[in-house]
Design a protein around this motif. Structure first.
Motif, PDB file in Angstrom:
ATOM      1  N   GLU A   7      28.043  27.533 -35.894  1.00  0.00           N
ATOM      2  CA  GLU A   7      28.210  27.338 -36.852  1.00  0.00           C
ATOM      3  C   GLU A   7      27.694  26.862 -38.548  1.00  0.00           C
ATOM      4  O   GLU A   7      28.391  27.113 -39.345  1.00  0.00           O
ATOM      5  N   PHE A   8      26.375  26.472 -38.110  1.00  0.00           N
ATOM      6  CA  PHE A   8      25.298  26.744 -39.659  1.00  0.00           C
ATOM      7  C   PHE A   8      25.709  27.872 -40.304  1.00  0.00           C
ATOM      8  O   PHE A   8      25.767  28.347 -41.273  1.00  0.00           O
ATOM      9  N   LYS A   9      25.385  28.822 -39.393  1.00  0.00           N
ATOM     10  CA  LYS A   9      25.111  30.408 -39.736  1.00  0.00           C
ATOM     11  C   LYS A   9      26.144  31.280 -40.028  1.00  0.00           C
ATOM     12  O   LYS A   9      26.889  31.054 -41.132  1.00  0.00           O
ATOM     13  N   ALA A  10      27.601  30.867 -39.181  1.00  0.00           N
ATOM     14  CA  ALA A  10      29.374  30.971 -39.727  1.00  0.00           C
ATOM     15  C   ALA A  10      29.696  30.583 -41.254  1.00  0.00           C
ATOM     16  O   ALA A  10      30.345  31.214 -41.888  1.00  0.00           O
ATOM     17  N   TYR A  15      27.512  24.249 -45.971  1.00  0.00           N
ATOM     18  CA  TYR A  15      26.868  23.559 -45.875  1.00  0.00           C
ATOM     19  C   TYR A  15      25.782  22.862 -46.897  1.00  0.00           C
ATOM     20  O   TYR A  15      25.053  22.754 -47.666  1.00  0.00           O
ATOM     21  N   LEU A  16      25.491  24.138 -46.381  1.00  0.00           N
ATOM     22  CA  LEU A  16      24.536  25.352 -48.811  1.00  0.00           C
ATOM     23  C   LEU A  16      25.055  23.684 -50.285  1.00  0.00           C
ATOM     24  O   LEU A  16      23.608  22.859 -50.752  1.00  0.00           O
ATOM     25  N   GLU A  17      25.801  23.906 -49.636  1.00  0.00           N
ATOM     26  CA  GLU A  17      26.651  22.739 -50.943  1.00  0.00           C
ATOM     27  C   GLU A  17      26.543  21.459 -50.255  1.00  0.00           C
ATOM     28  O   GLU A  17      26.324  20.141 -51.112  1.00  0.00           O
ATOM     29  N   LEU A  18      26.803  21.131 -48.865  1.00  0.00           N
ATOM     30  CA  LEU A  18      26.377  19.883 -48.671  1.00  0.00           C
ATOM     31  C   LEU A  18      25.266  19.699 -48.721  1.00  0.00           C
ATOM     32  O   LEU A  18      24.860  17.919 -48.351  1.00  0.00           O
ATOM     33  N   ILE A  19      23.940  19.946 -48.656  1.00  0.00           N
ATOM     34  CA  ILE A  19      22.829  19.741 -48.291  1.00  0.00           C
ATOM     35  C   ILE A  19      22.430  18.540 -49.998  1.00  0.00           C
ATOM     36  O   ILE A  19      21.549  17.648 -49.592  1.00  0.00           O
ATOM     37  N   ALA A  20      22.855  19.185 -50.751  1.00  0.00           N
ATOM     38  CA  ALA A  20      22.957  18.434 -51.986  1.00  0.00           C
ATOM     39  C   ALA A  20      23.413  16.888 -51.870  1.00  0.00           C
ATOM     40  O   ALA A  20      22.943  15.988 -52.542  1.00  0.00           O
ATOM     41  N   LYS A  21      24.093  16.122 -51.029  1.00  0.00           N
ATOM     42  CA  LYS A  21      24.502  15.375 -50.632  1.00  0.00           C
ATOM     43  C   LYS A  21      24.077  14.717 -49.042  1.00  0.00           C
ATOM     44  O   LYS A  21      23.921  13.106 -49.418  1.00  0.00           O
ATOM     45  N   GLU A  22      23.894  14.714 -48.385  1.00  0.00           N
ATOM     46  CA  GLU A  22      23.101  14.587 -47.713  1.00  0.00           C
ATOM     47  C   GLU A  22      21.617  15.689 -45.717  1.00  0.00           C
ATOM     48  O   GLU A  22      22.595  17.143 -46.396  1.00  0.00           O
ATOM     49  N   LYS A  31      19.957  20.264 -28.936  1.00  0.00           N
ATOM     50  CA  LYS A  31      19.028  19.910 -29.085  1.00  0.00           C
ATOM     51  C   LYS A  31      18.376  20.471 -30.655  1.00  0.00           C
ATOM     52  O   LYS A  31      18.363  21.310 -30.590  1.00  0.00           O
ATOM     53  N   THR A  32      17.861  19.709 -31.296  1.00  0.00           N
ATOM     54  CA  THR A  32      18.260  19.144 -32.561  1.00  0.00           C
ATOM     55  C   THR A  32      16.905  20.584 -32.848  1.00  0.00           C
ATOM     56  O   THR A  32      15.373  20.403 -32.032  1.00  0.00           O
ATOM     57  N   VAL A  33      16.989  21.681 -33.332  1.00  0.00           N
ATOM     58  CA  VAL A  33      15.656  22.771 -33.813  1.00  0.00           C
ATOM     59  C   VAL A  33      15.401  22.616 -35.017  1.00  0.00           C
ATOM     60  O   VAL A  33      14.659  23.030 -35.582  1.00  0.00           O
ATOM     61  N   ALA A  34      16.138  21.600 -36.533  1.00  0.00           N
ATOM     62  CA  ALA A  34      15.805  21.876 -37.639  1.00  0.00           C
ATOM     63  C   ALA A  34      16.265  21.161 -38.548  1.00  0.00           C
ATOM     64  O   ALA A  34      17.141  20.536 -37.925  1.00  0.00           O
ATOM     65  N   LYS A  35      16.268  20.538 -39.086  1.00  0.00           N
ATOM     66  CA  LYS A  35      16.147  19.585 -40.354  1.00  0.00           C
ATOM     67  C   LYS A  35      15.882  20.795 -41.342  1.00  0.00           C
ATOM     68  O   LYS A  35      15.046  20.590 -42.169  1.00  0.00           O
ATOM     69  N   VAL A  36      18.065  20.333 -42.834  1.00  0.00           N
ATOM     70  CA  VAL A  36      17.624  20.926 -43.792  1.00  0.00           C
ATOM     71  C   VAL A  36      17.663  20.409 -44.712  1.00  0.00           C
ATOM     72  O   VAL A  36      18.726  18.965 -44.321  1.00  0.00           O
ATOM     73  N   VAL A  37      16.514  19.521 -45.418  1.00  0.00           N
ATOM     74  CA  VAL A  37      16.850  18.531 -46.483  1.00  0.00           C
ATOM     75  C   VAL A  37      17.082  19.241 -48.273  1.00  0.00           C
ATOM     76  O   VAL A  37      16.284  20.491 -48.185  1.00  0.00           O
ATOM     77  N   ASN A  38      17.512  18.575 -48.978  1.00  0.00           N
ATOM     78  CA  ASN A  38      17.558  18.001 -49.913  1.00  0.00           C
ATOM     79  C   ASN A  38      16.568  18.441 -51.139  1.00  0.00           C
ATOM     80  O   ASN A  38      15.365  17.160 -51.201  1.00  0.00           O
TER      81      ASN A  38
END
Length: 88
Positions: A7-10, A15-22, A31-38
């Motif tokens: 879903e993230f790839k598609a 999701y780049l825009e959403l990273i600014a908020k959360e 399983k969690t493989v990564a966490k993207v933060v602002n």
């Protein structure tokens, strides 16, 4: 927010825009493989927000914290450990 890797790839732009908020956790096979933060949010500011109810550091000294975590003596316990005179 938790998002599957496919879903993230598609929908990367969305999701780049959403990273600014959360923060976004990316999962693969549940399983969690990564966490993207602002990168604009300071880690120190984030921790201050999480620890908002705790008194300021001027009220706390390292000795009192250490004593709280590692009491000098416990009831019925010796505070000293004997050192063996010889090792067999």
């Amino acid at each position: 927010m938790v998002v599957a890797a496919a879903e993230f790839k598609a929908n990367f732009g969305k999701y780049l825009e959403l990273i600014a908020k959360e923060d976004i956790c990316i999962t693969r096979n549940g399983k969690t493989v990564a966490k993207v933060v602002n990168p604009q949010v300071s880690a120190v500011d984030t921790l201050r927000g999480m620890l908002g109810g705790i008194s300021s550091s001027s009220d706390i000294d390292m000795d009192s914290l250490r004593e709280e975590r590692f009491p000098a003596s416990l009831p019925g316990k010796s505070t000293t450990t004997p050192i063996p005179s010889s090792i067999p």
